[in-house]
Design an enzyme around this catalytic site. Structure first.
Site, PDB file in Angstrom:
ATOM      1  CG  ASP A  51      -3.620  -0.086   9.941  1.00 25.83           C
ATOM      2  OD1 ASP A  51      -4.160   0.739  10.703  1.00 25.83           O
ATOM      3  OD2 ASP A  51      -2.381  -0.174   9.794  1.00 25.83           O
ATOM      4  CD  GLU A 124      -1.459  -1.680  -1.040  1.00 21.11           C
ATOM      5  OE1 GLU A 124      -2.473  -2.369  -0.814  1.00 21.11           O
ATOM      6  OE2 GLU A 124      -0.701  -1.260  -0.153  1.00 21.11           O
ATOM      7  CG  ASP A 152       6.030 -12.636 -10.310  1.00 27.20           C
ATOM      8  OD1 ASP A 152       6.089 -13.236 -11.401  1.00 27.20           O
ATOM      9  OD2 ASP A 152       6.493 -13.095  -9.255  1.00 27.20           O
ATOM     10  CB  ALA A 164       0.989  -1.405   3.352  1.00 23.90           C
ATOM     11  CG  ASN A 166       6.253   0.763  -1.445  1.00 20.50           C
ATOM     12  OD1 ASN A 166       6.649   0.793  -2.600  1.00 20.50           O
ATOM     13  ND2 ASN A 166       6.862   1.433  -0.468  1.00 20.50           N
ATOM     14  CB  SER A 168       6.415  -6.505   1.898  1.00 18.85           C
ATOM     15  OG  SER A 168       5.688  -6.475   0.691  1.00 18.85           O
TER      16      SER A 168
END
EC number: 2.7.1.23
Length: 265
Positions: A51, A124, A152, A164, A166, A168
């Protein structure tokens, strides 16, 4: 599809990748296609790798609107953007020749940092503090203040990017047929002074998101897909869903949700 015969192959420059690129170039020439050295002359752009290689191929070739993209996995497993195995290339070529593939259109983000030219993201856009300290963002939707974030950072993901980074941080997986983008927090700090929604939220393609930096932290770490963006003295970032799309080819029996199932379940 029969008129698309000019293929540009994107790969890494290590010996193994270049060897596979050479094998693929020879194979496609045997089937009446032409491997071109300049992506500007191609109407099909193929990535070799995973990817990450696909994201790089799209970015390095300028998110072309007049060609198709295809991901070929050399890792032994298929992924979210790679629909074909390297060792099954004849299957892909046959599918293209026999029109047994479908064109899938993935939405992308348009991001403008202050007065700089826009750039685009297929997965993203992320923004984080570049020092060991939380930073403060005013979150504005369509010009109206929504919340003030302290933490953060934030991730703004496309539907395909929802699986992806997001995912996690417990963002939702979104069907790419929905023209939208998702906003997810990174370690928000909620107090009497700073209060956020505390969960991911989804905006339609009609919305514009603005992130305005506070607290003097005007040199954030920003990521666009798998590359970093370095801009000093950032005041605000405007994000919306672009009119552009990335057109990819897929086998008819390989939907987005089949990929999600194969990857995560």
């Amino acid at each position: 599809m029969s008129k698309r015969t000019q293929i540009f192959i994107y790969s890494k420059h290590d010996e193994n990748s270049l060897q596979k690129k050479s094998v693929l170039s020879e194979m496609i020439s045997n089937y009446g296609f032409t491997a071109v050295d300049d992506a500007k002359n191609a109407n099909i752009i193929v990535s070799l790798g995973g990817d990450g290689a696909f994201l790089q191929a799209v970015r390095k070739t300028g998110f072309r609107q007049d060609c198709l993209y295809a991901g070929i996995s050399t890792t032994g497993t298929l992924s979210m953007y790679c629909d074909f195995h390297f060792h099954e290339m004849e299957t892909m070529i046959h599918a293209v020749q026999q029109s047994e593939i479908e064109v899938r259109r993935y939405p992308i983000l348009q991001v403008i940092v202050d007065d700089n030219p826009p750039f685009y993201c297929l997965n993203e856009f992320s923004i984080r503090s570049n020092i060991i300290k939380t930073f403060v963002l005013d979150v504005i939707i369509d010009g109206l203040p929504f919340e003030t974030f302290r933490g953060d950072g934030m991730i703004i993901a496309t539907p395909t990017g929802s699986t992806a980074y997001n995912k996690s941080v417990n963002g939702a997986v979104v069907d790419p047929l929905l023209p939208c983008f998702q906003v997810s927090e990174l370690a928000s700090v909620n107090s009497n002074k700073y209060r956020t929604l505390g969960s991911s939220f989804i905006l339609s393609n009609q919305r514009q998101l603005t992130l305005r930096l506070q607290d003097g932290n005007d040199f954030p770490t920003m990521g666009m897909d798998n590359e970093s963006l370095s801009i000093h003295h950032v005041d605000s970032v405007n994000i919306e869903l672009s009119d552009r799309v990335v057109k990819t080819v897929k086998l008819k029996n390989n939907s987005f949700w089949e990929k999600v199932k194969r990857t995560y379940l």
